[in-house]
Design a protein around this motif. Structure first.
Motif, mmCIF file in Angstrom:
data_model
loop_
_atom_site.group_PDB
_atom_site.id
_atom_site.type_symbol
_atom_site.label_atom_id
_atom_site.label_comp_id
_atom_site.label_asym_id
_atom_site.label_seq_id
_atom_site.Cartn_x
_atom_site.Cartn_y
_atom_site.Cartn_z
ATOM 1 N N ARG A 97 0.818 -1.205 0.000
ATOM 2 C CA ARG A 97 0.000 0.000 0.000
ATOM 3 C C ARG A 97 0.857 1.263 0.000
ATOM 4 O O ARG A 97 1.949 1.291 0.555
ATOM 5 N N SER A 98 0.318 2.315 -0.581
ATOM 6 C CA SER A 98 1.019 3.596 -0.596
ATOM 7 C C SER A 98 0.838 4.264 0.754
ATOM 8 O O SER A 98 -0.037 3.877 1.547
ATOM 9 N N PRO A 99 1.655 5.304 1.075
ATOM 10 C CA PRO A 99 1.466 6.027 2.342
ATOM 11 C C PRO A 99 0.051 6.560 2.496
ATOM 12 O O PRO A 99 -0.534 6.493 3.577
ATOM 13 N N GLU A 100 -0.511 7.081 1.399
ATOM 14 C CA GLU A 100 -1.868 7.629 1.459
ATOM 15 C C GLU A 100 -2.884 6.534 1.794
ATOM 16 O O GLU A 100 -3.807 6.746 2.588
ATOM 17 N N GLU A 101 -2.684 5.352 1.198
ATOM 18 C CA GLU A 101 -3.607 4.250 1.458
ATOM 19 C C GLU A 101 -3.488 3.764 2.906
ATOM 20 O O GLU A 101 -4.495 3.466 3.556
ATOM 21 N N LEU A 102 -2.258 3.701 3.396
ATOM 22 C CA LEU A 102 -2.050 3.256 4.770
ATOM 23 C C LEU A 102 -2.679 4.232 5.756
ATOM 24 O O LEU A 102 -3.356 3.830 6.714
ATOM 25 N N ILE A 103 -2.496 5.536 5.512
ATOM 26 C CA ILE A 103 -3.077 6.545 6.403
ATOM 27 C C ILE A 103 -4.601 6.503 6.337
ATOM 28 O O ILE A 103 -5.292 6.613 7.362
ATOM 29 N N GLN A 104 -5.154 6.340 5.120
ATOM 30 C CA GLN A 104 -6.607 6.267 4.982
ATOM 31 C C GLN A 104 -7.156 5.067 5.747
ATOM 32 O O GLN A 104 -8.187 5.169 6.439
ATOM 33 N N THR A 105 -6.469 3.922 5.657
ATOM 34 C CA THR A 105 -6.903 2.721 6.373
ATOM 35 C C THR A 105 -6.828 2.940 7.878
ATOM 36 O O THR A 105 -7.735 2.545 8.627
ATOM 37 N N LEU A 106 -5.743 3.572 8.338
ATOM 38 C CA LEU A 106 -5.595 3.849 9.755
ATOM 39 C C LEU A 106 -6.690 4.778 10.247
ATOM 40 O O LEU A 106 -7.282 4.557 11.316
ATOM 41 N N ARG A 107 -7.005 5.822 9.458
ATOM 42 C CA ARG A 107 -8.060 6.755 9.869
ATOM 43 C C ARG A 107 -9.414 6.038 9.953
ATOM 44 O O ARG A 107 -10.218 6.319 10.850
ATOM 45 N N GLN A 108 -9.662 5.117 9.039
ATOM 46 C CA GLN A 108 -10.918 4.381 9.070
ATOM 47 C C GLN A 108 -11.013 3.541 10.337
ATOM 48 O O GLN A 108 -12.060 3.501 11.005
ATOM 49 N N ARG A 109 -9.903 2.888 10.712
ATOM 50 C CA ARG A 109 -9.902 2.077 11.928
ATOM 51 C C ARG A 109 -10.046 2.959 13.174
ATOM 52 O O ARG A 109 -10.700 2.583 14.142
ATOM 53 N N ILE A 110 -9.487 4.170 13.115
ATOM 54 C CA ILE A 110 -9.625 5.092 14.244
ATOM 55 C C ILE A 110 -11.078 5.519 14.409
ATOM 56 O O ILE A 110 -11.608 5.563 15.529
ATOM 57 N N MET A 111 -11.737 5.820 13.293
ATOM 58 C CA MET A 111 -13.145 6.220 13.353
ATOM 59 C C MET A 111 -14.005 5.109 13.957
ATOM 60 O O MET A 111 -14.912 5.372 14.762
ATOM 61 N N GLU A 112 -13.700 3.867 13.595
ATOM 62 C CA GLU A 112 -14.464 2.746 14.148
ATOM 63 C C GLU A 112 -14.223 2.629 15.655
ATOM 64 O O GLU A 112 -15.157 2.374 16.421
ATOM 65 N N MET A 113 -12.964 2.827 16.068
ATOM 66 C CA MET A 113 -12.631 2.707 17.485
ATOM 67 C C MET A 113 -13.224 3.846 18.302
ATOM 68 O O MET A 113 -13.592 3.669 19.474
ATOM 69 N N GLN A 114 -13.349 5.039 17.686
ATOM 70 C CA GLN A 114 -13.867 6.195 18.414
ATOM 71 C C GLN A 114 -15.329 6.013 18.831
ATOM 72 O O GLN A 114 -15.810 6.698 19.730
ATOM 73 N N GLN A 115 -16.030 5.076 18.201
ATOM 74 C CA GLN A 115 -17.408 4.803 18.599
ATOM 75 C C GLN A 115 -17.457 4.168 19.987
ATOM 76 O O GLN A 115 -18.464 4.270 20.695
ATOM 77 N N PHE A 116 -16.377 3.485 20.362
ATOM 78 C CA PHE A 116 -16.336 2.799 21.663
ATOM 79 C C PHE A 116 -15.479 3.560 22.673
ATOM 80 O O PHE A 116 -15.747 3.540 23.878
ATOM 81 N N PHE A 117 -14.428 4.226 22.193
ATOM 82 C CA PHE A 117 -13.526 4.983 23.057
ATOM 83 C C PHE A 117 -13.321 6.368 22.438
ATOM 84 O O PHE A 117 -12.404 6.568 21.635
ATOM 85 N N PRO A 118 -14.180 7.313 22.761
ATOM 86 C CA PRO A 118 -14.077 8.633 22.135
ATOM 87 C C PRO A 118 -12.745 9.319 22.446
ATOM 88 O O PRO A 118 -12.296 9.366 23.592
ATOM 89 N N PHE A 119 -12.081 9.808 21.405
ATOM 90 C CA PHE A 119 -10.873 10.631 21.552
ATOM 91 C C PHE A 119 -10.733 11.479 20.300
ATOM 92 O O PHE A 119 -11.337 11.189 19.253
ATOM 93 N N ALA A 120 -9.983 12.559 20.414
ATOM 94 C CA ALA A 120 -9.855 13.522 19.308
ATOM 95 C C ALA A 120 -9.156 12.894 18.109
ATOM 96 O O ALA A 120 -8.294 12.014 18.262
ATOM 97 N N ASP A 121 -9.545 13.364 16.925
ATOM 98 C CA ASP A 121 -8.872 12.896 15.710
ATOM 99 C C ASP A 121 -7.396 13.277 15.746
ATOM 100 O O ASP A 121 -7.050 14.448 15.999
ATOM 101 N N PRO A 122 -6.520 12.329 15.507
ATOM 102 C CA PRO A 122 -5.093 12.662 15.511
ATOM 103 C C PRO A 122 -4.659 13.280 14.188
ATOM 104 O O PRO A 122 -5.305 13.083 13.155
ATOM 105 N N LYS A 123 -3.574 14.021 14.240
ATOM 106 C CA LYS A 123 -2.928 14.499 13.028
ATOM 107 C C LYS A 123 -1.923 13.442 12.586
ATOM 108 O O LYS A 123 -1.158 12.923 13.410
ATOM 109 N N ILE A 124 -1.925 13.085 11.305
ATOM 110 C CA ILE A 124 -1.027 12.053 10.787
ATOM 111 C C ILE A 124 -0.243 12.632 9.609
ATOM 112 O O ILE A 124 -0.829 13.228 8.700
ATOM 113 N N SER A 125 1.064 12.468 9.642
ATOM 114 C CA SER A 125 1.903 12.960 8.545
ATOM 115 C C SER A 125 2.927 11.896 8.177
ATOM 116 O O SER A 125 3.167 10.948 8.931
ATOM 117 N N TYR A 126 3.531 12.051 7.004
ATOM 118 C CA TYR A 126 4.609 11.143 6.614
ATOM 119 C C TYR A 126 5.657 11.892 5.806
ATOM 120 O O TYR A 126 5.395 12.961 5.241
#
Length: 344
Positions: A97-126
């Motif tokens: 996967r490209s960096p963009e794809e990896l970050i997009q996948t990570l953000r999707q997993r974070i959104m799913e986790m935030q439904q159970f453990f609310p926390f602020a959206d992180p900033k992600i860079s590469y």
């Protein structure tokens, strides 16, 4: 070789959750940087007598991890990433996967986790890291140096230093393979003392061997054998590698992983017999309790050389040695450090 460095800026509360998500995505090595105070156990693992100054805890954390970039086949050789992770434990993420794809996948997993453990959206860079530009830059600060009239410590890339003469013995060291290079005042103090107590029949115990530089110096001085131990298994590997670089026969040096303060009985059982010299270049808070348990490792006429001690802690170590019926026969200082040579 090119690497892709990712940084996830989040809170200390969310850092472990995001770390678990990274593991699920195949990222098996990452570093967390924050200002959370160290636990007593973490302080114990540090090789310094100077408390870490982490600054005030601001509740922020940064997770750093790496994946391999696009490299030519001949470039697919691993070099240290420069993080605090052990190189041997570093496992690149799936490269498809490209960096963009990896970050997009990570953000999707974070959104799913935030439904159970609310926390602020992180900033992600590469960013793209090319280690050909910096992987050897640290070598600029390590040059051959003279320890005594006839011993020079030199890095392996300068195996024939200009300062060497025909009478000199060279101690070759690969600093990148372990910890110590020998340039620190405490190591110099130990080396200077060691030479006075070495003969062809001398046996050495190096407690907290690091790169093995003290044990190897003793063997080059003519000691019969050296037994080394360290609480970090990487130090054991580094010690044996450096011994081989200096053509030390395998039957003259042994290195094991162990904590002499917590398991002295099994370590004593692994030792063939008491030693002529025990050297410990660690720190005052280890040497003080060590003074109470090192006697069984020493011959009745042996010497205990201790260093890694700030002069401000000198009185504490003196008292510990005296309380355990050691007689101090030498005190040496260099800069803000002090070492002791004591007899039981």
């Amino acid at each position: 070789m090119k690497w892709i460095q990712y940084k996830v800026y989040t809170t200390t509360d969310a850092a472990e959750i995001i770390g678990e998500l990274l593991c699920e995505l195949g990222i098996q090595g990452f570093e967390i940087s924050d200002h959370v105070p160290l636990t007593p156990e973490e302080e114990k693992q540090m090789y310094t007598d100077i408390p870490a100054d982490l600054g005030p805890d601001d509740g922020k954390s940064v997770l750093t991890f790496y994946t391999e970039g696009e490299n030519k086949p001949q470039e697919r050789e691993f070099y240290s990433t420069g993080s605090s992770l052990r190189d041997a434990d570093f496992t690149p993420a799936p490269e498809a996967r490209s960096p963009e794809e990896l970050i997009q996948t990570l953000r999707q997993r974070i959104m799913e986790m935030q439904q159970f453990f609310p926390f602020a959206d992180p900033k992600i860079s590469y960013s793209i890291q090319d280690d050909s530009l910096w992987k050897d830059k640290w070598k600029d600060s390590f040059h051959p140096f003279r320890v005594s009239d006839d011993l020079i410590v030199t890095p392996v890339w300068e195996a024939h230093p200009d300062i060497a003469t025909a009478k000199d013995t060279l101690l070759l060291i690969e600093p990148g393979s372990a910890f110590g290079t020998g340039t620190h005042e405490t190591t110099r103090l130990c080396m200077t003392s060691l030479k006075k107590y070495i003969s062809q029949e001398t046996t050495i115990l190096d407690a907290g061997c690091g790169s093995g530089i003290l044990a190897i110096a003793a063997l080059l001085y003519g000691a019969k054998s050296a037994f080394c131990l360290d609480i970090d298994p990487s130090a054991v590997t580094g010690t044996l590698e450096n011994a081989e670089r200096n053509h030390i026969a395998g039957d003259r040096i042994r290195a094991i992983h162990g904590n002499i303060l917590e398991d002295s009985a099994s370590i004593k059982a692994a030792c063939p017999e008491p030693f002529d010299v025990v050297v410990a270049n660690i720190l005052a808070d280890v040497i003080i309790p060590l003074a109470g348990m090192i006697r069984p490792f020493l011959k009745p006429d042996g010497v205990f050389i201790s260093s890694g001690i700030l002069t401000s802690r000198g009185d504490d170590v003196r008292k510990a040695l005296a309380d355990n019926h050691f007689t101090i026969i030498e005190e040496n200082t260099l800069g803000e450090w002090i070492s002791f040579v004591a007899k039981p």
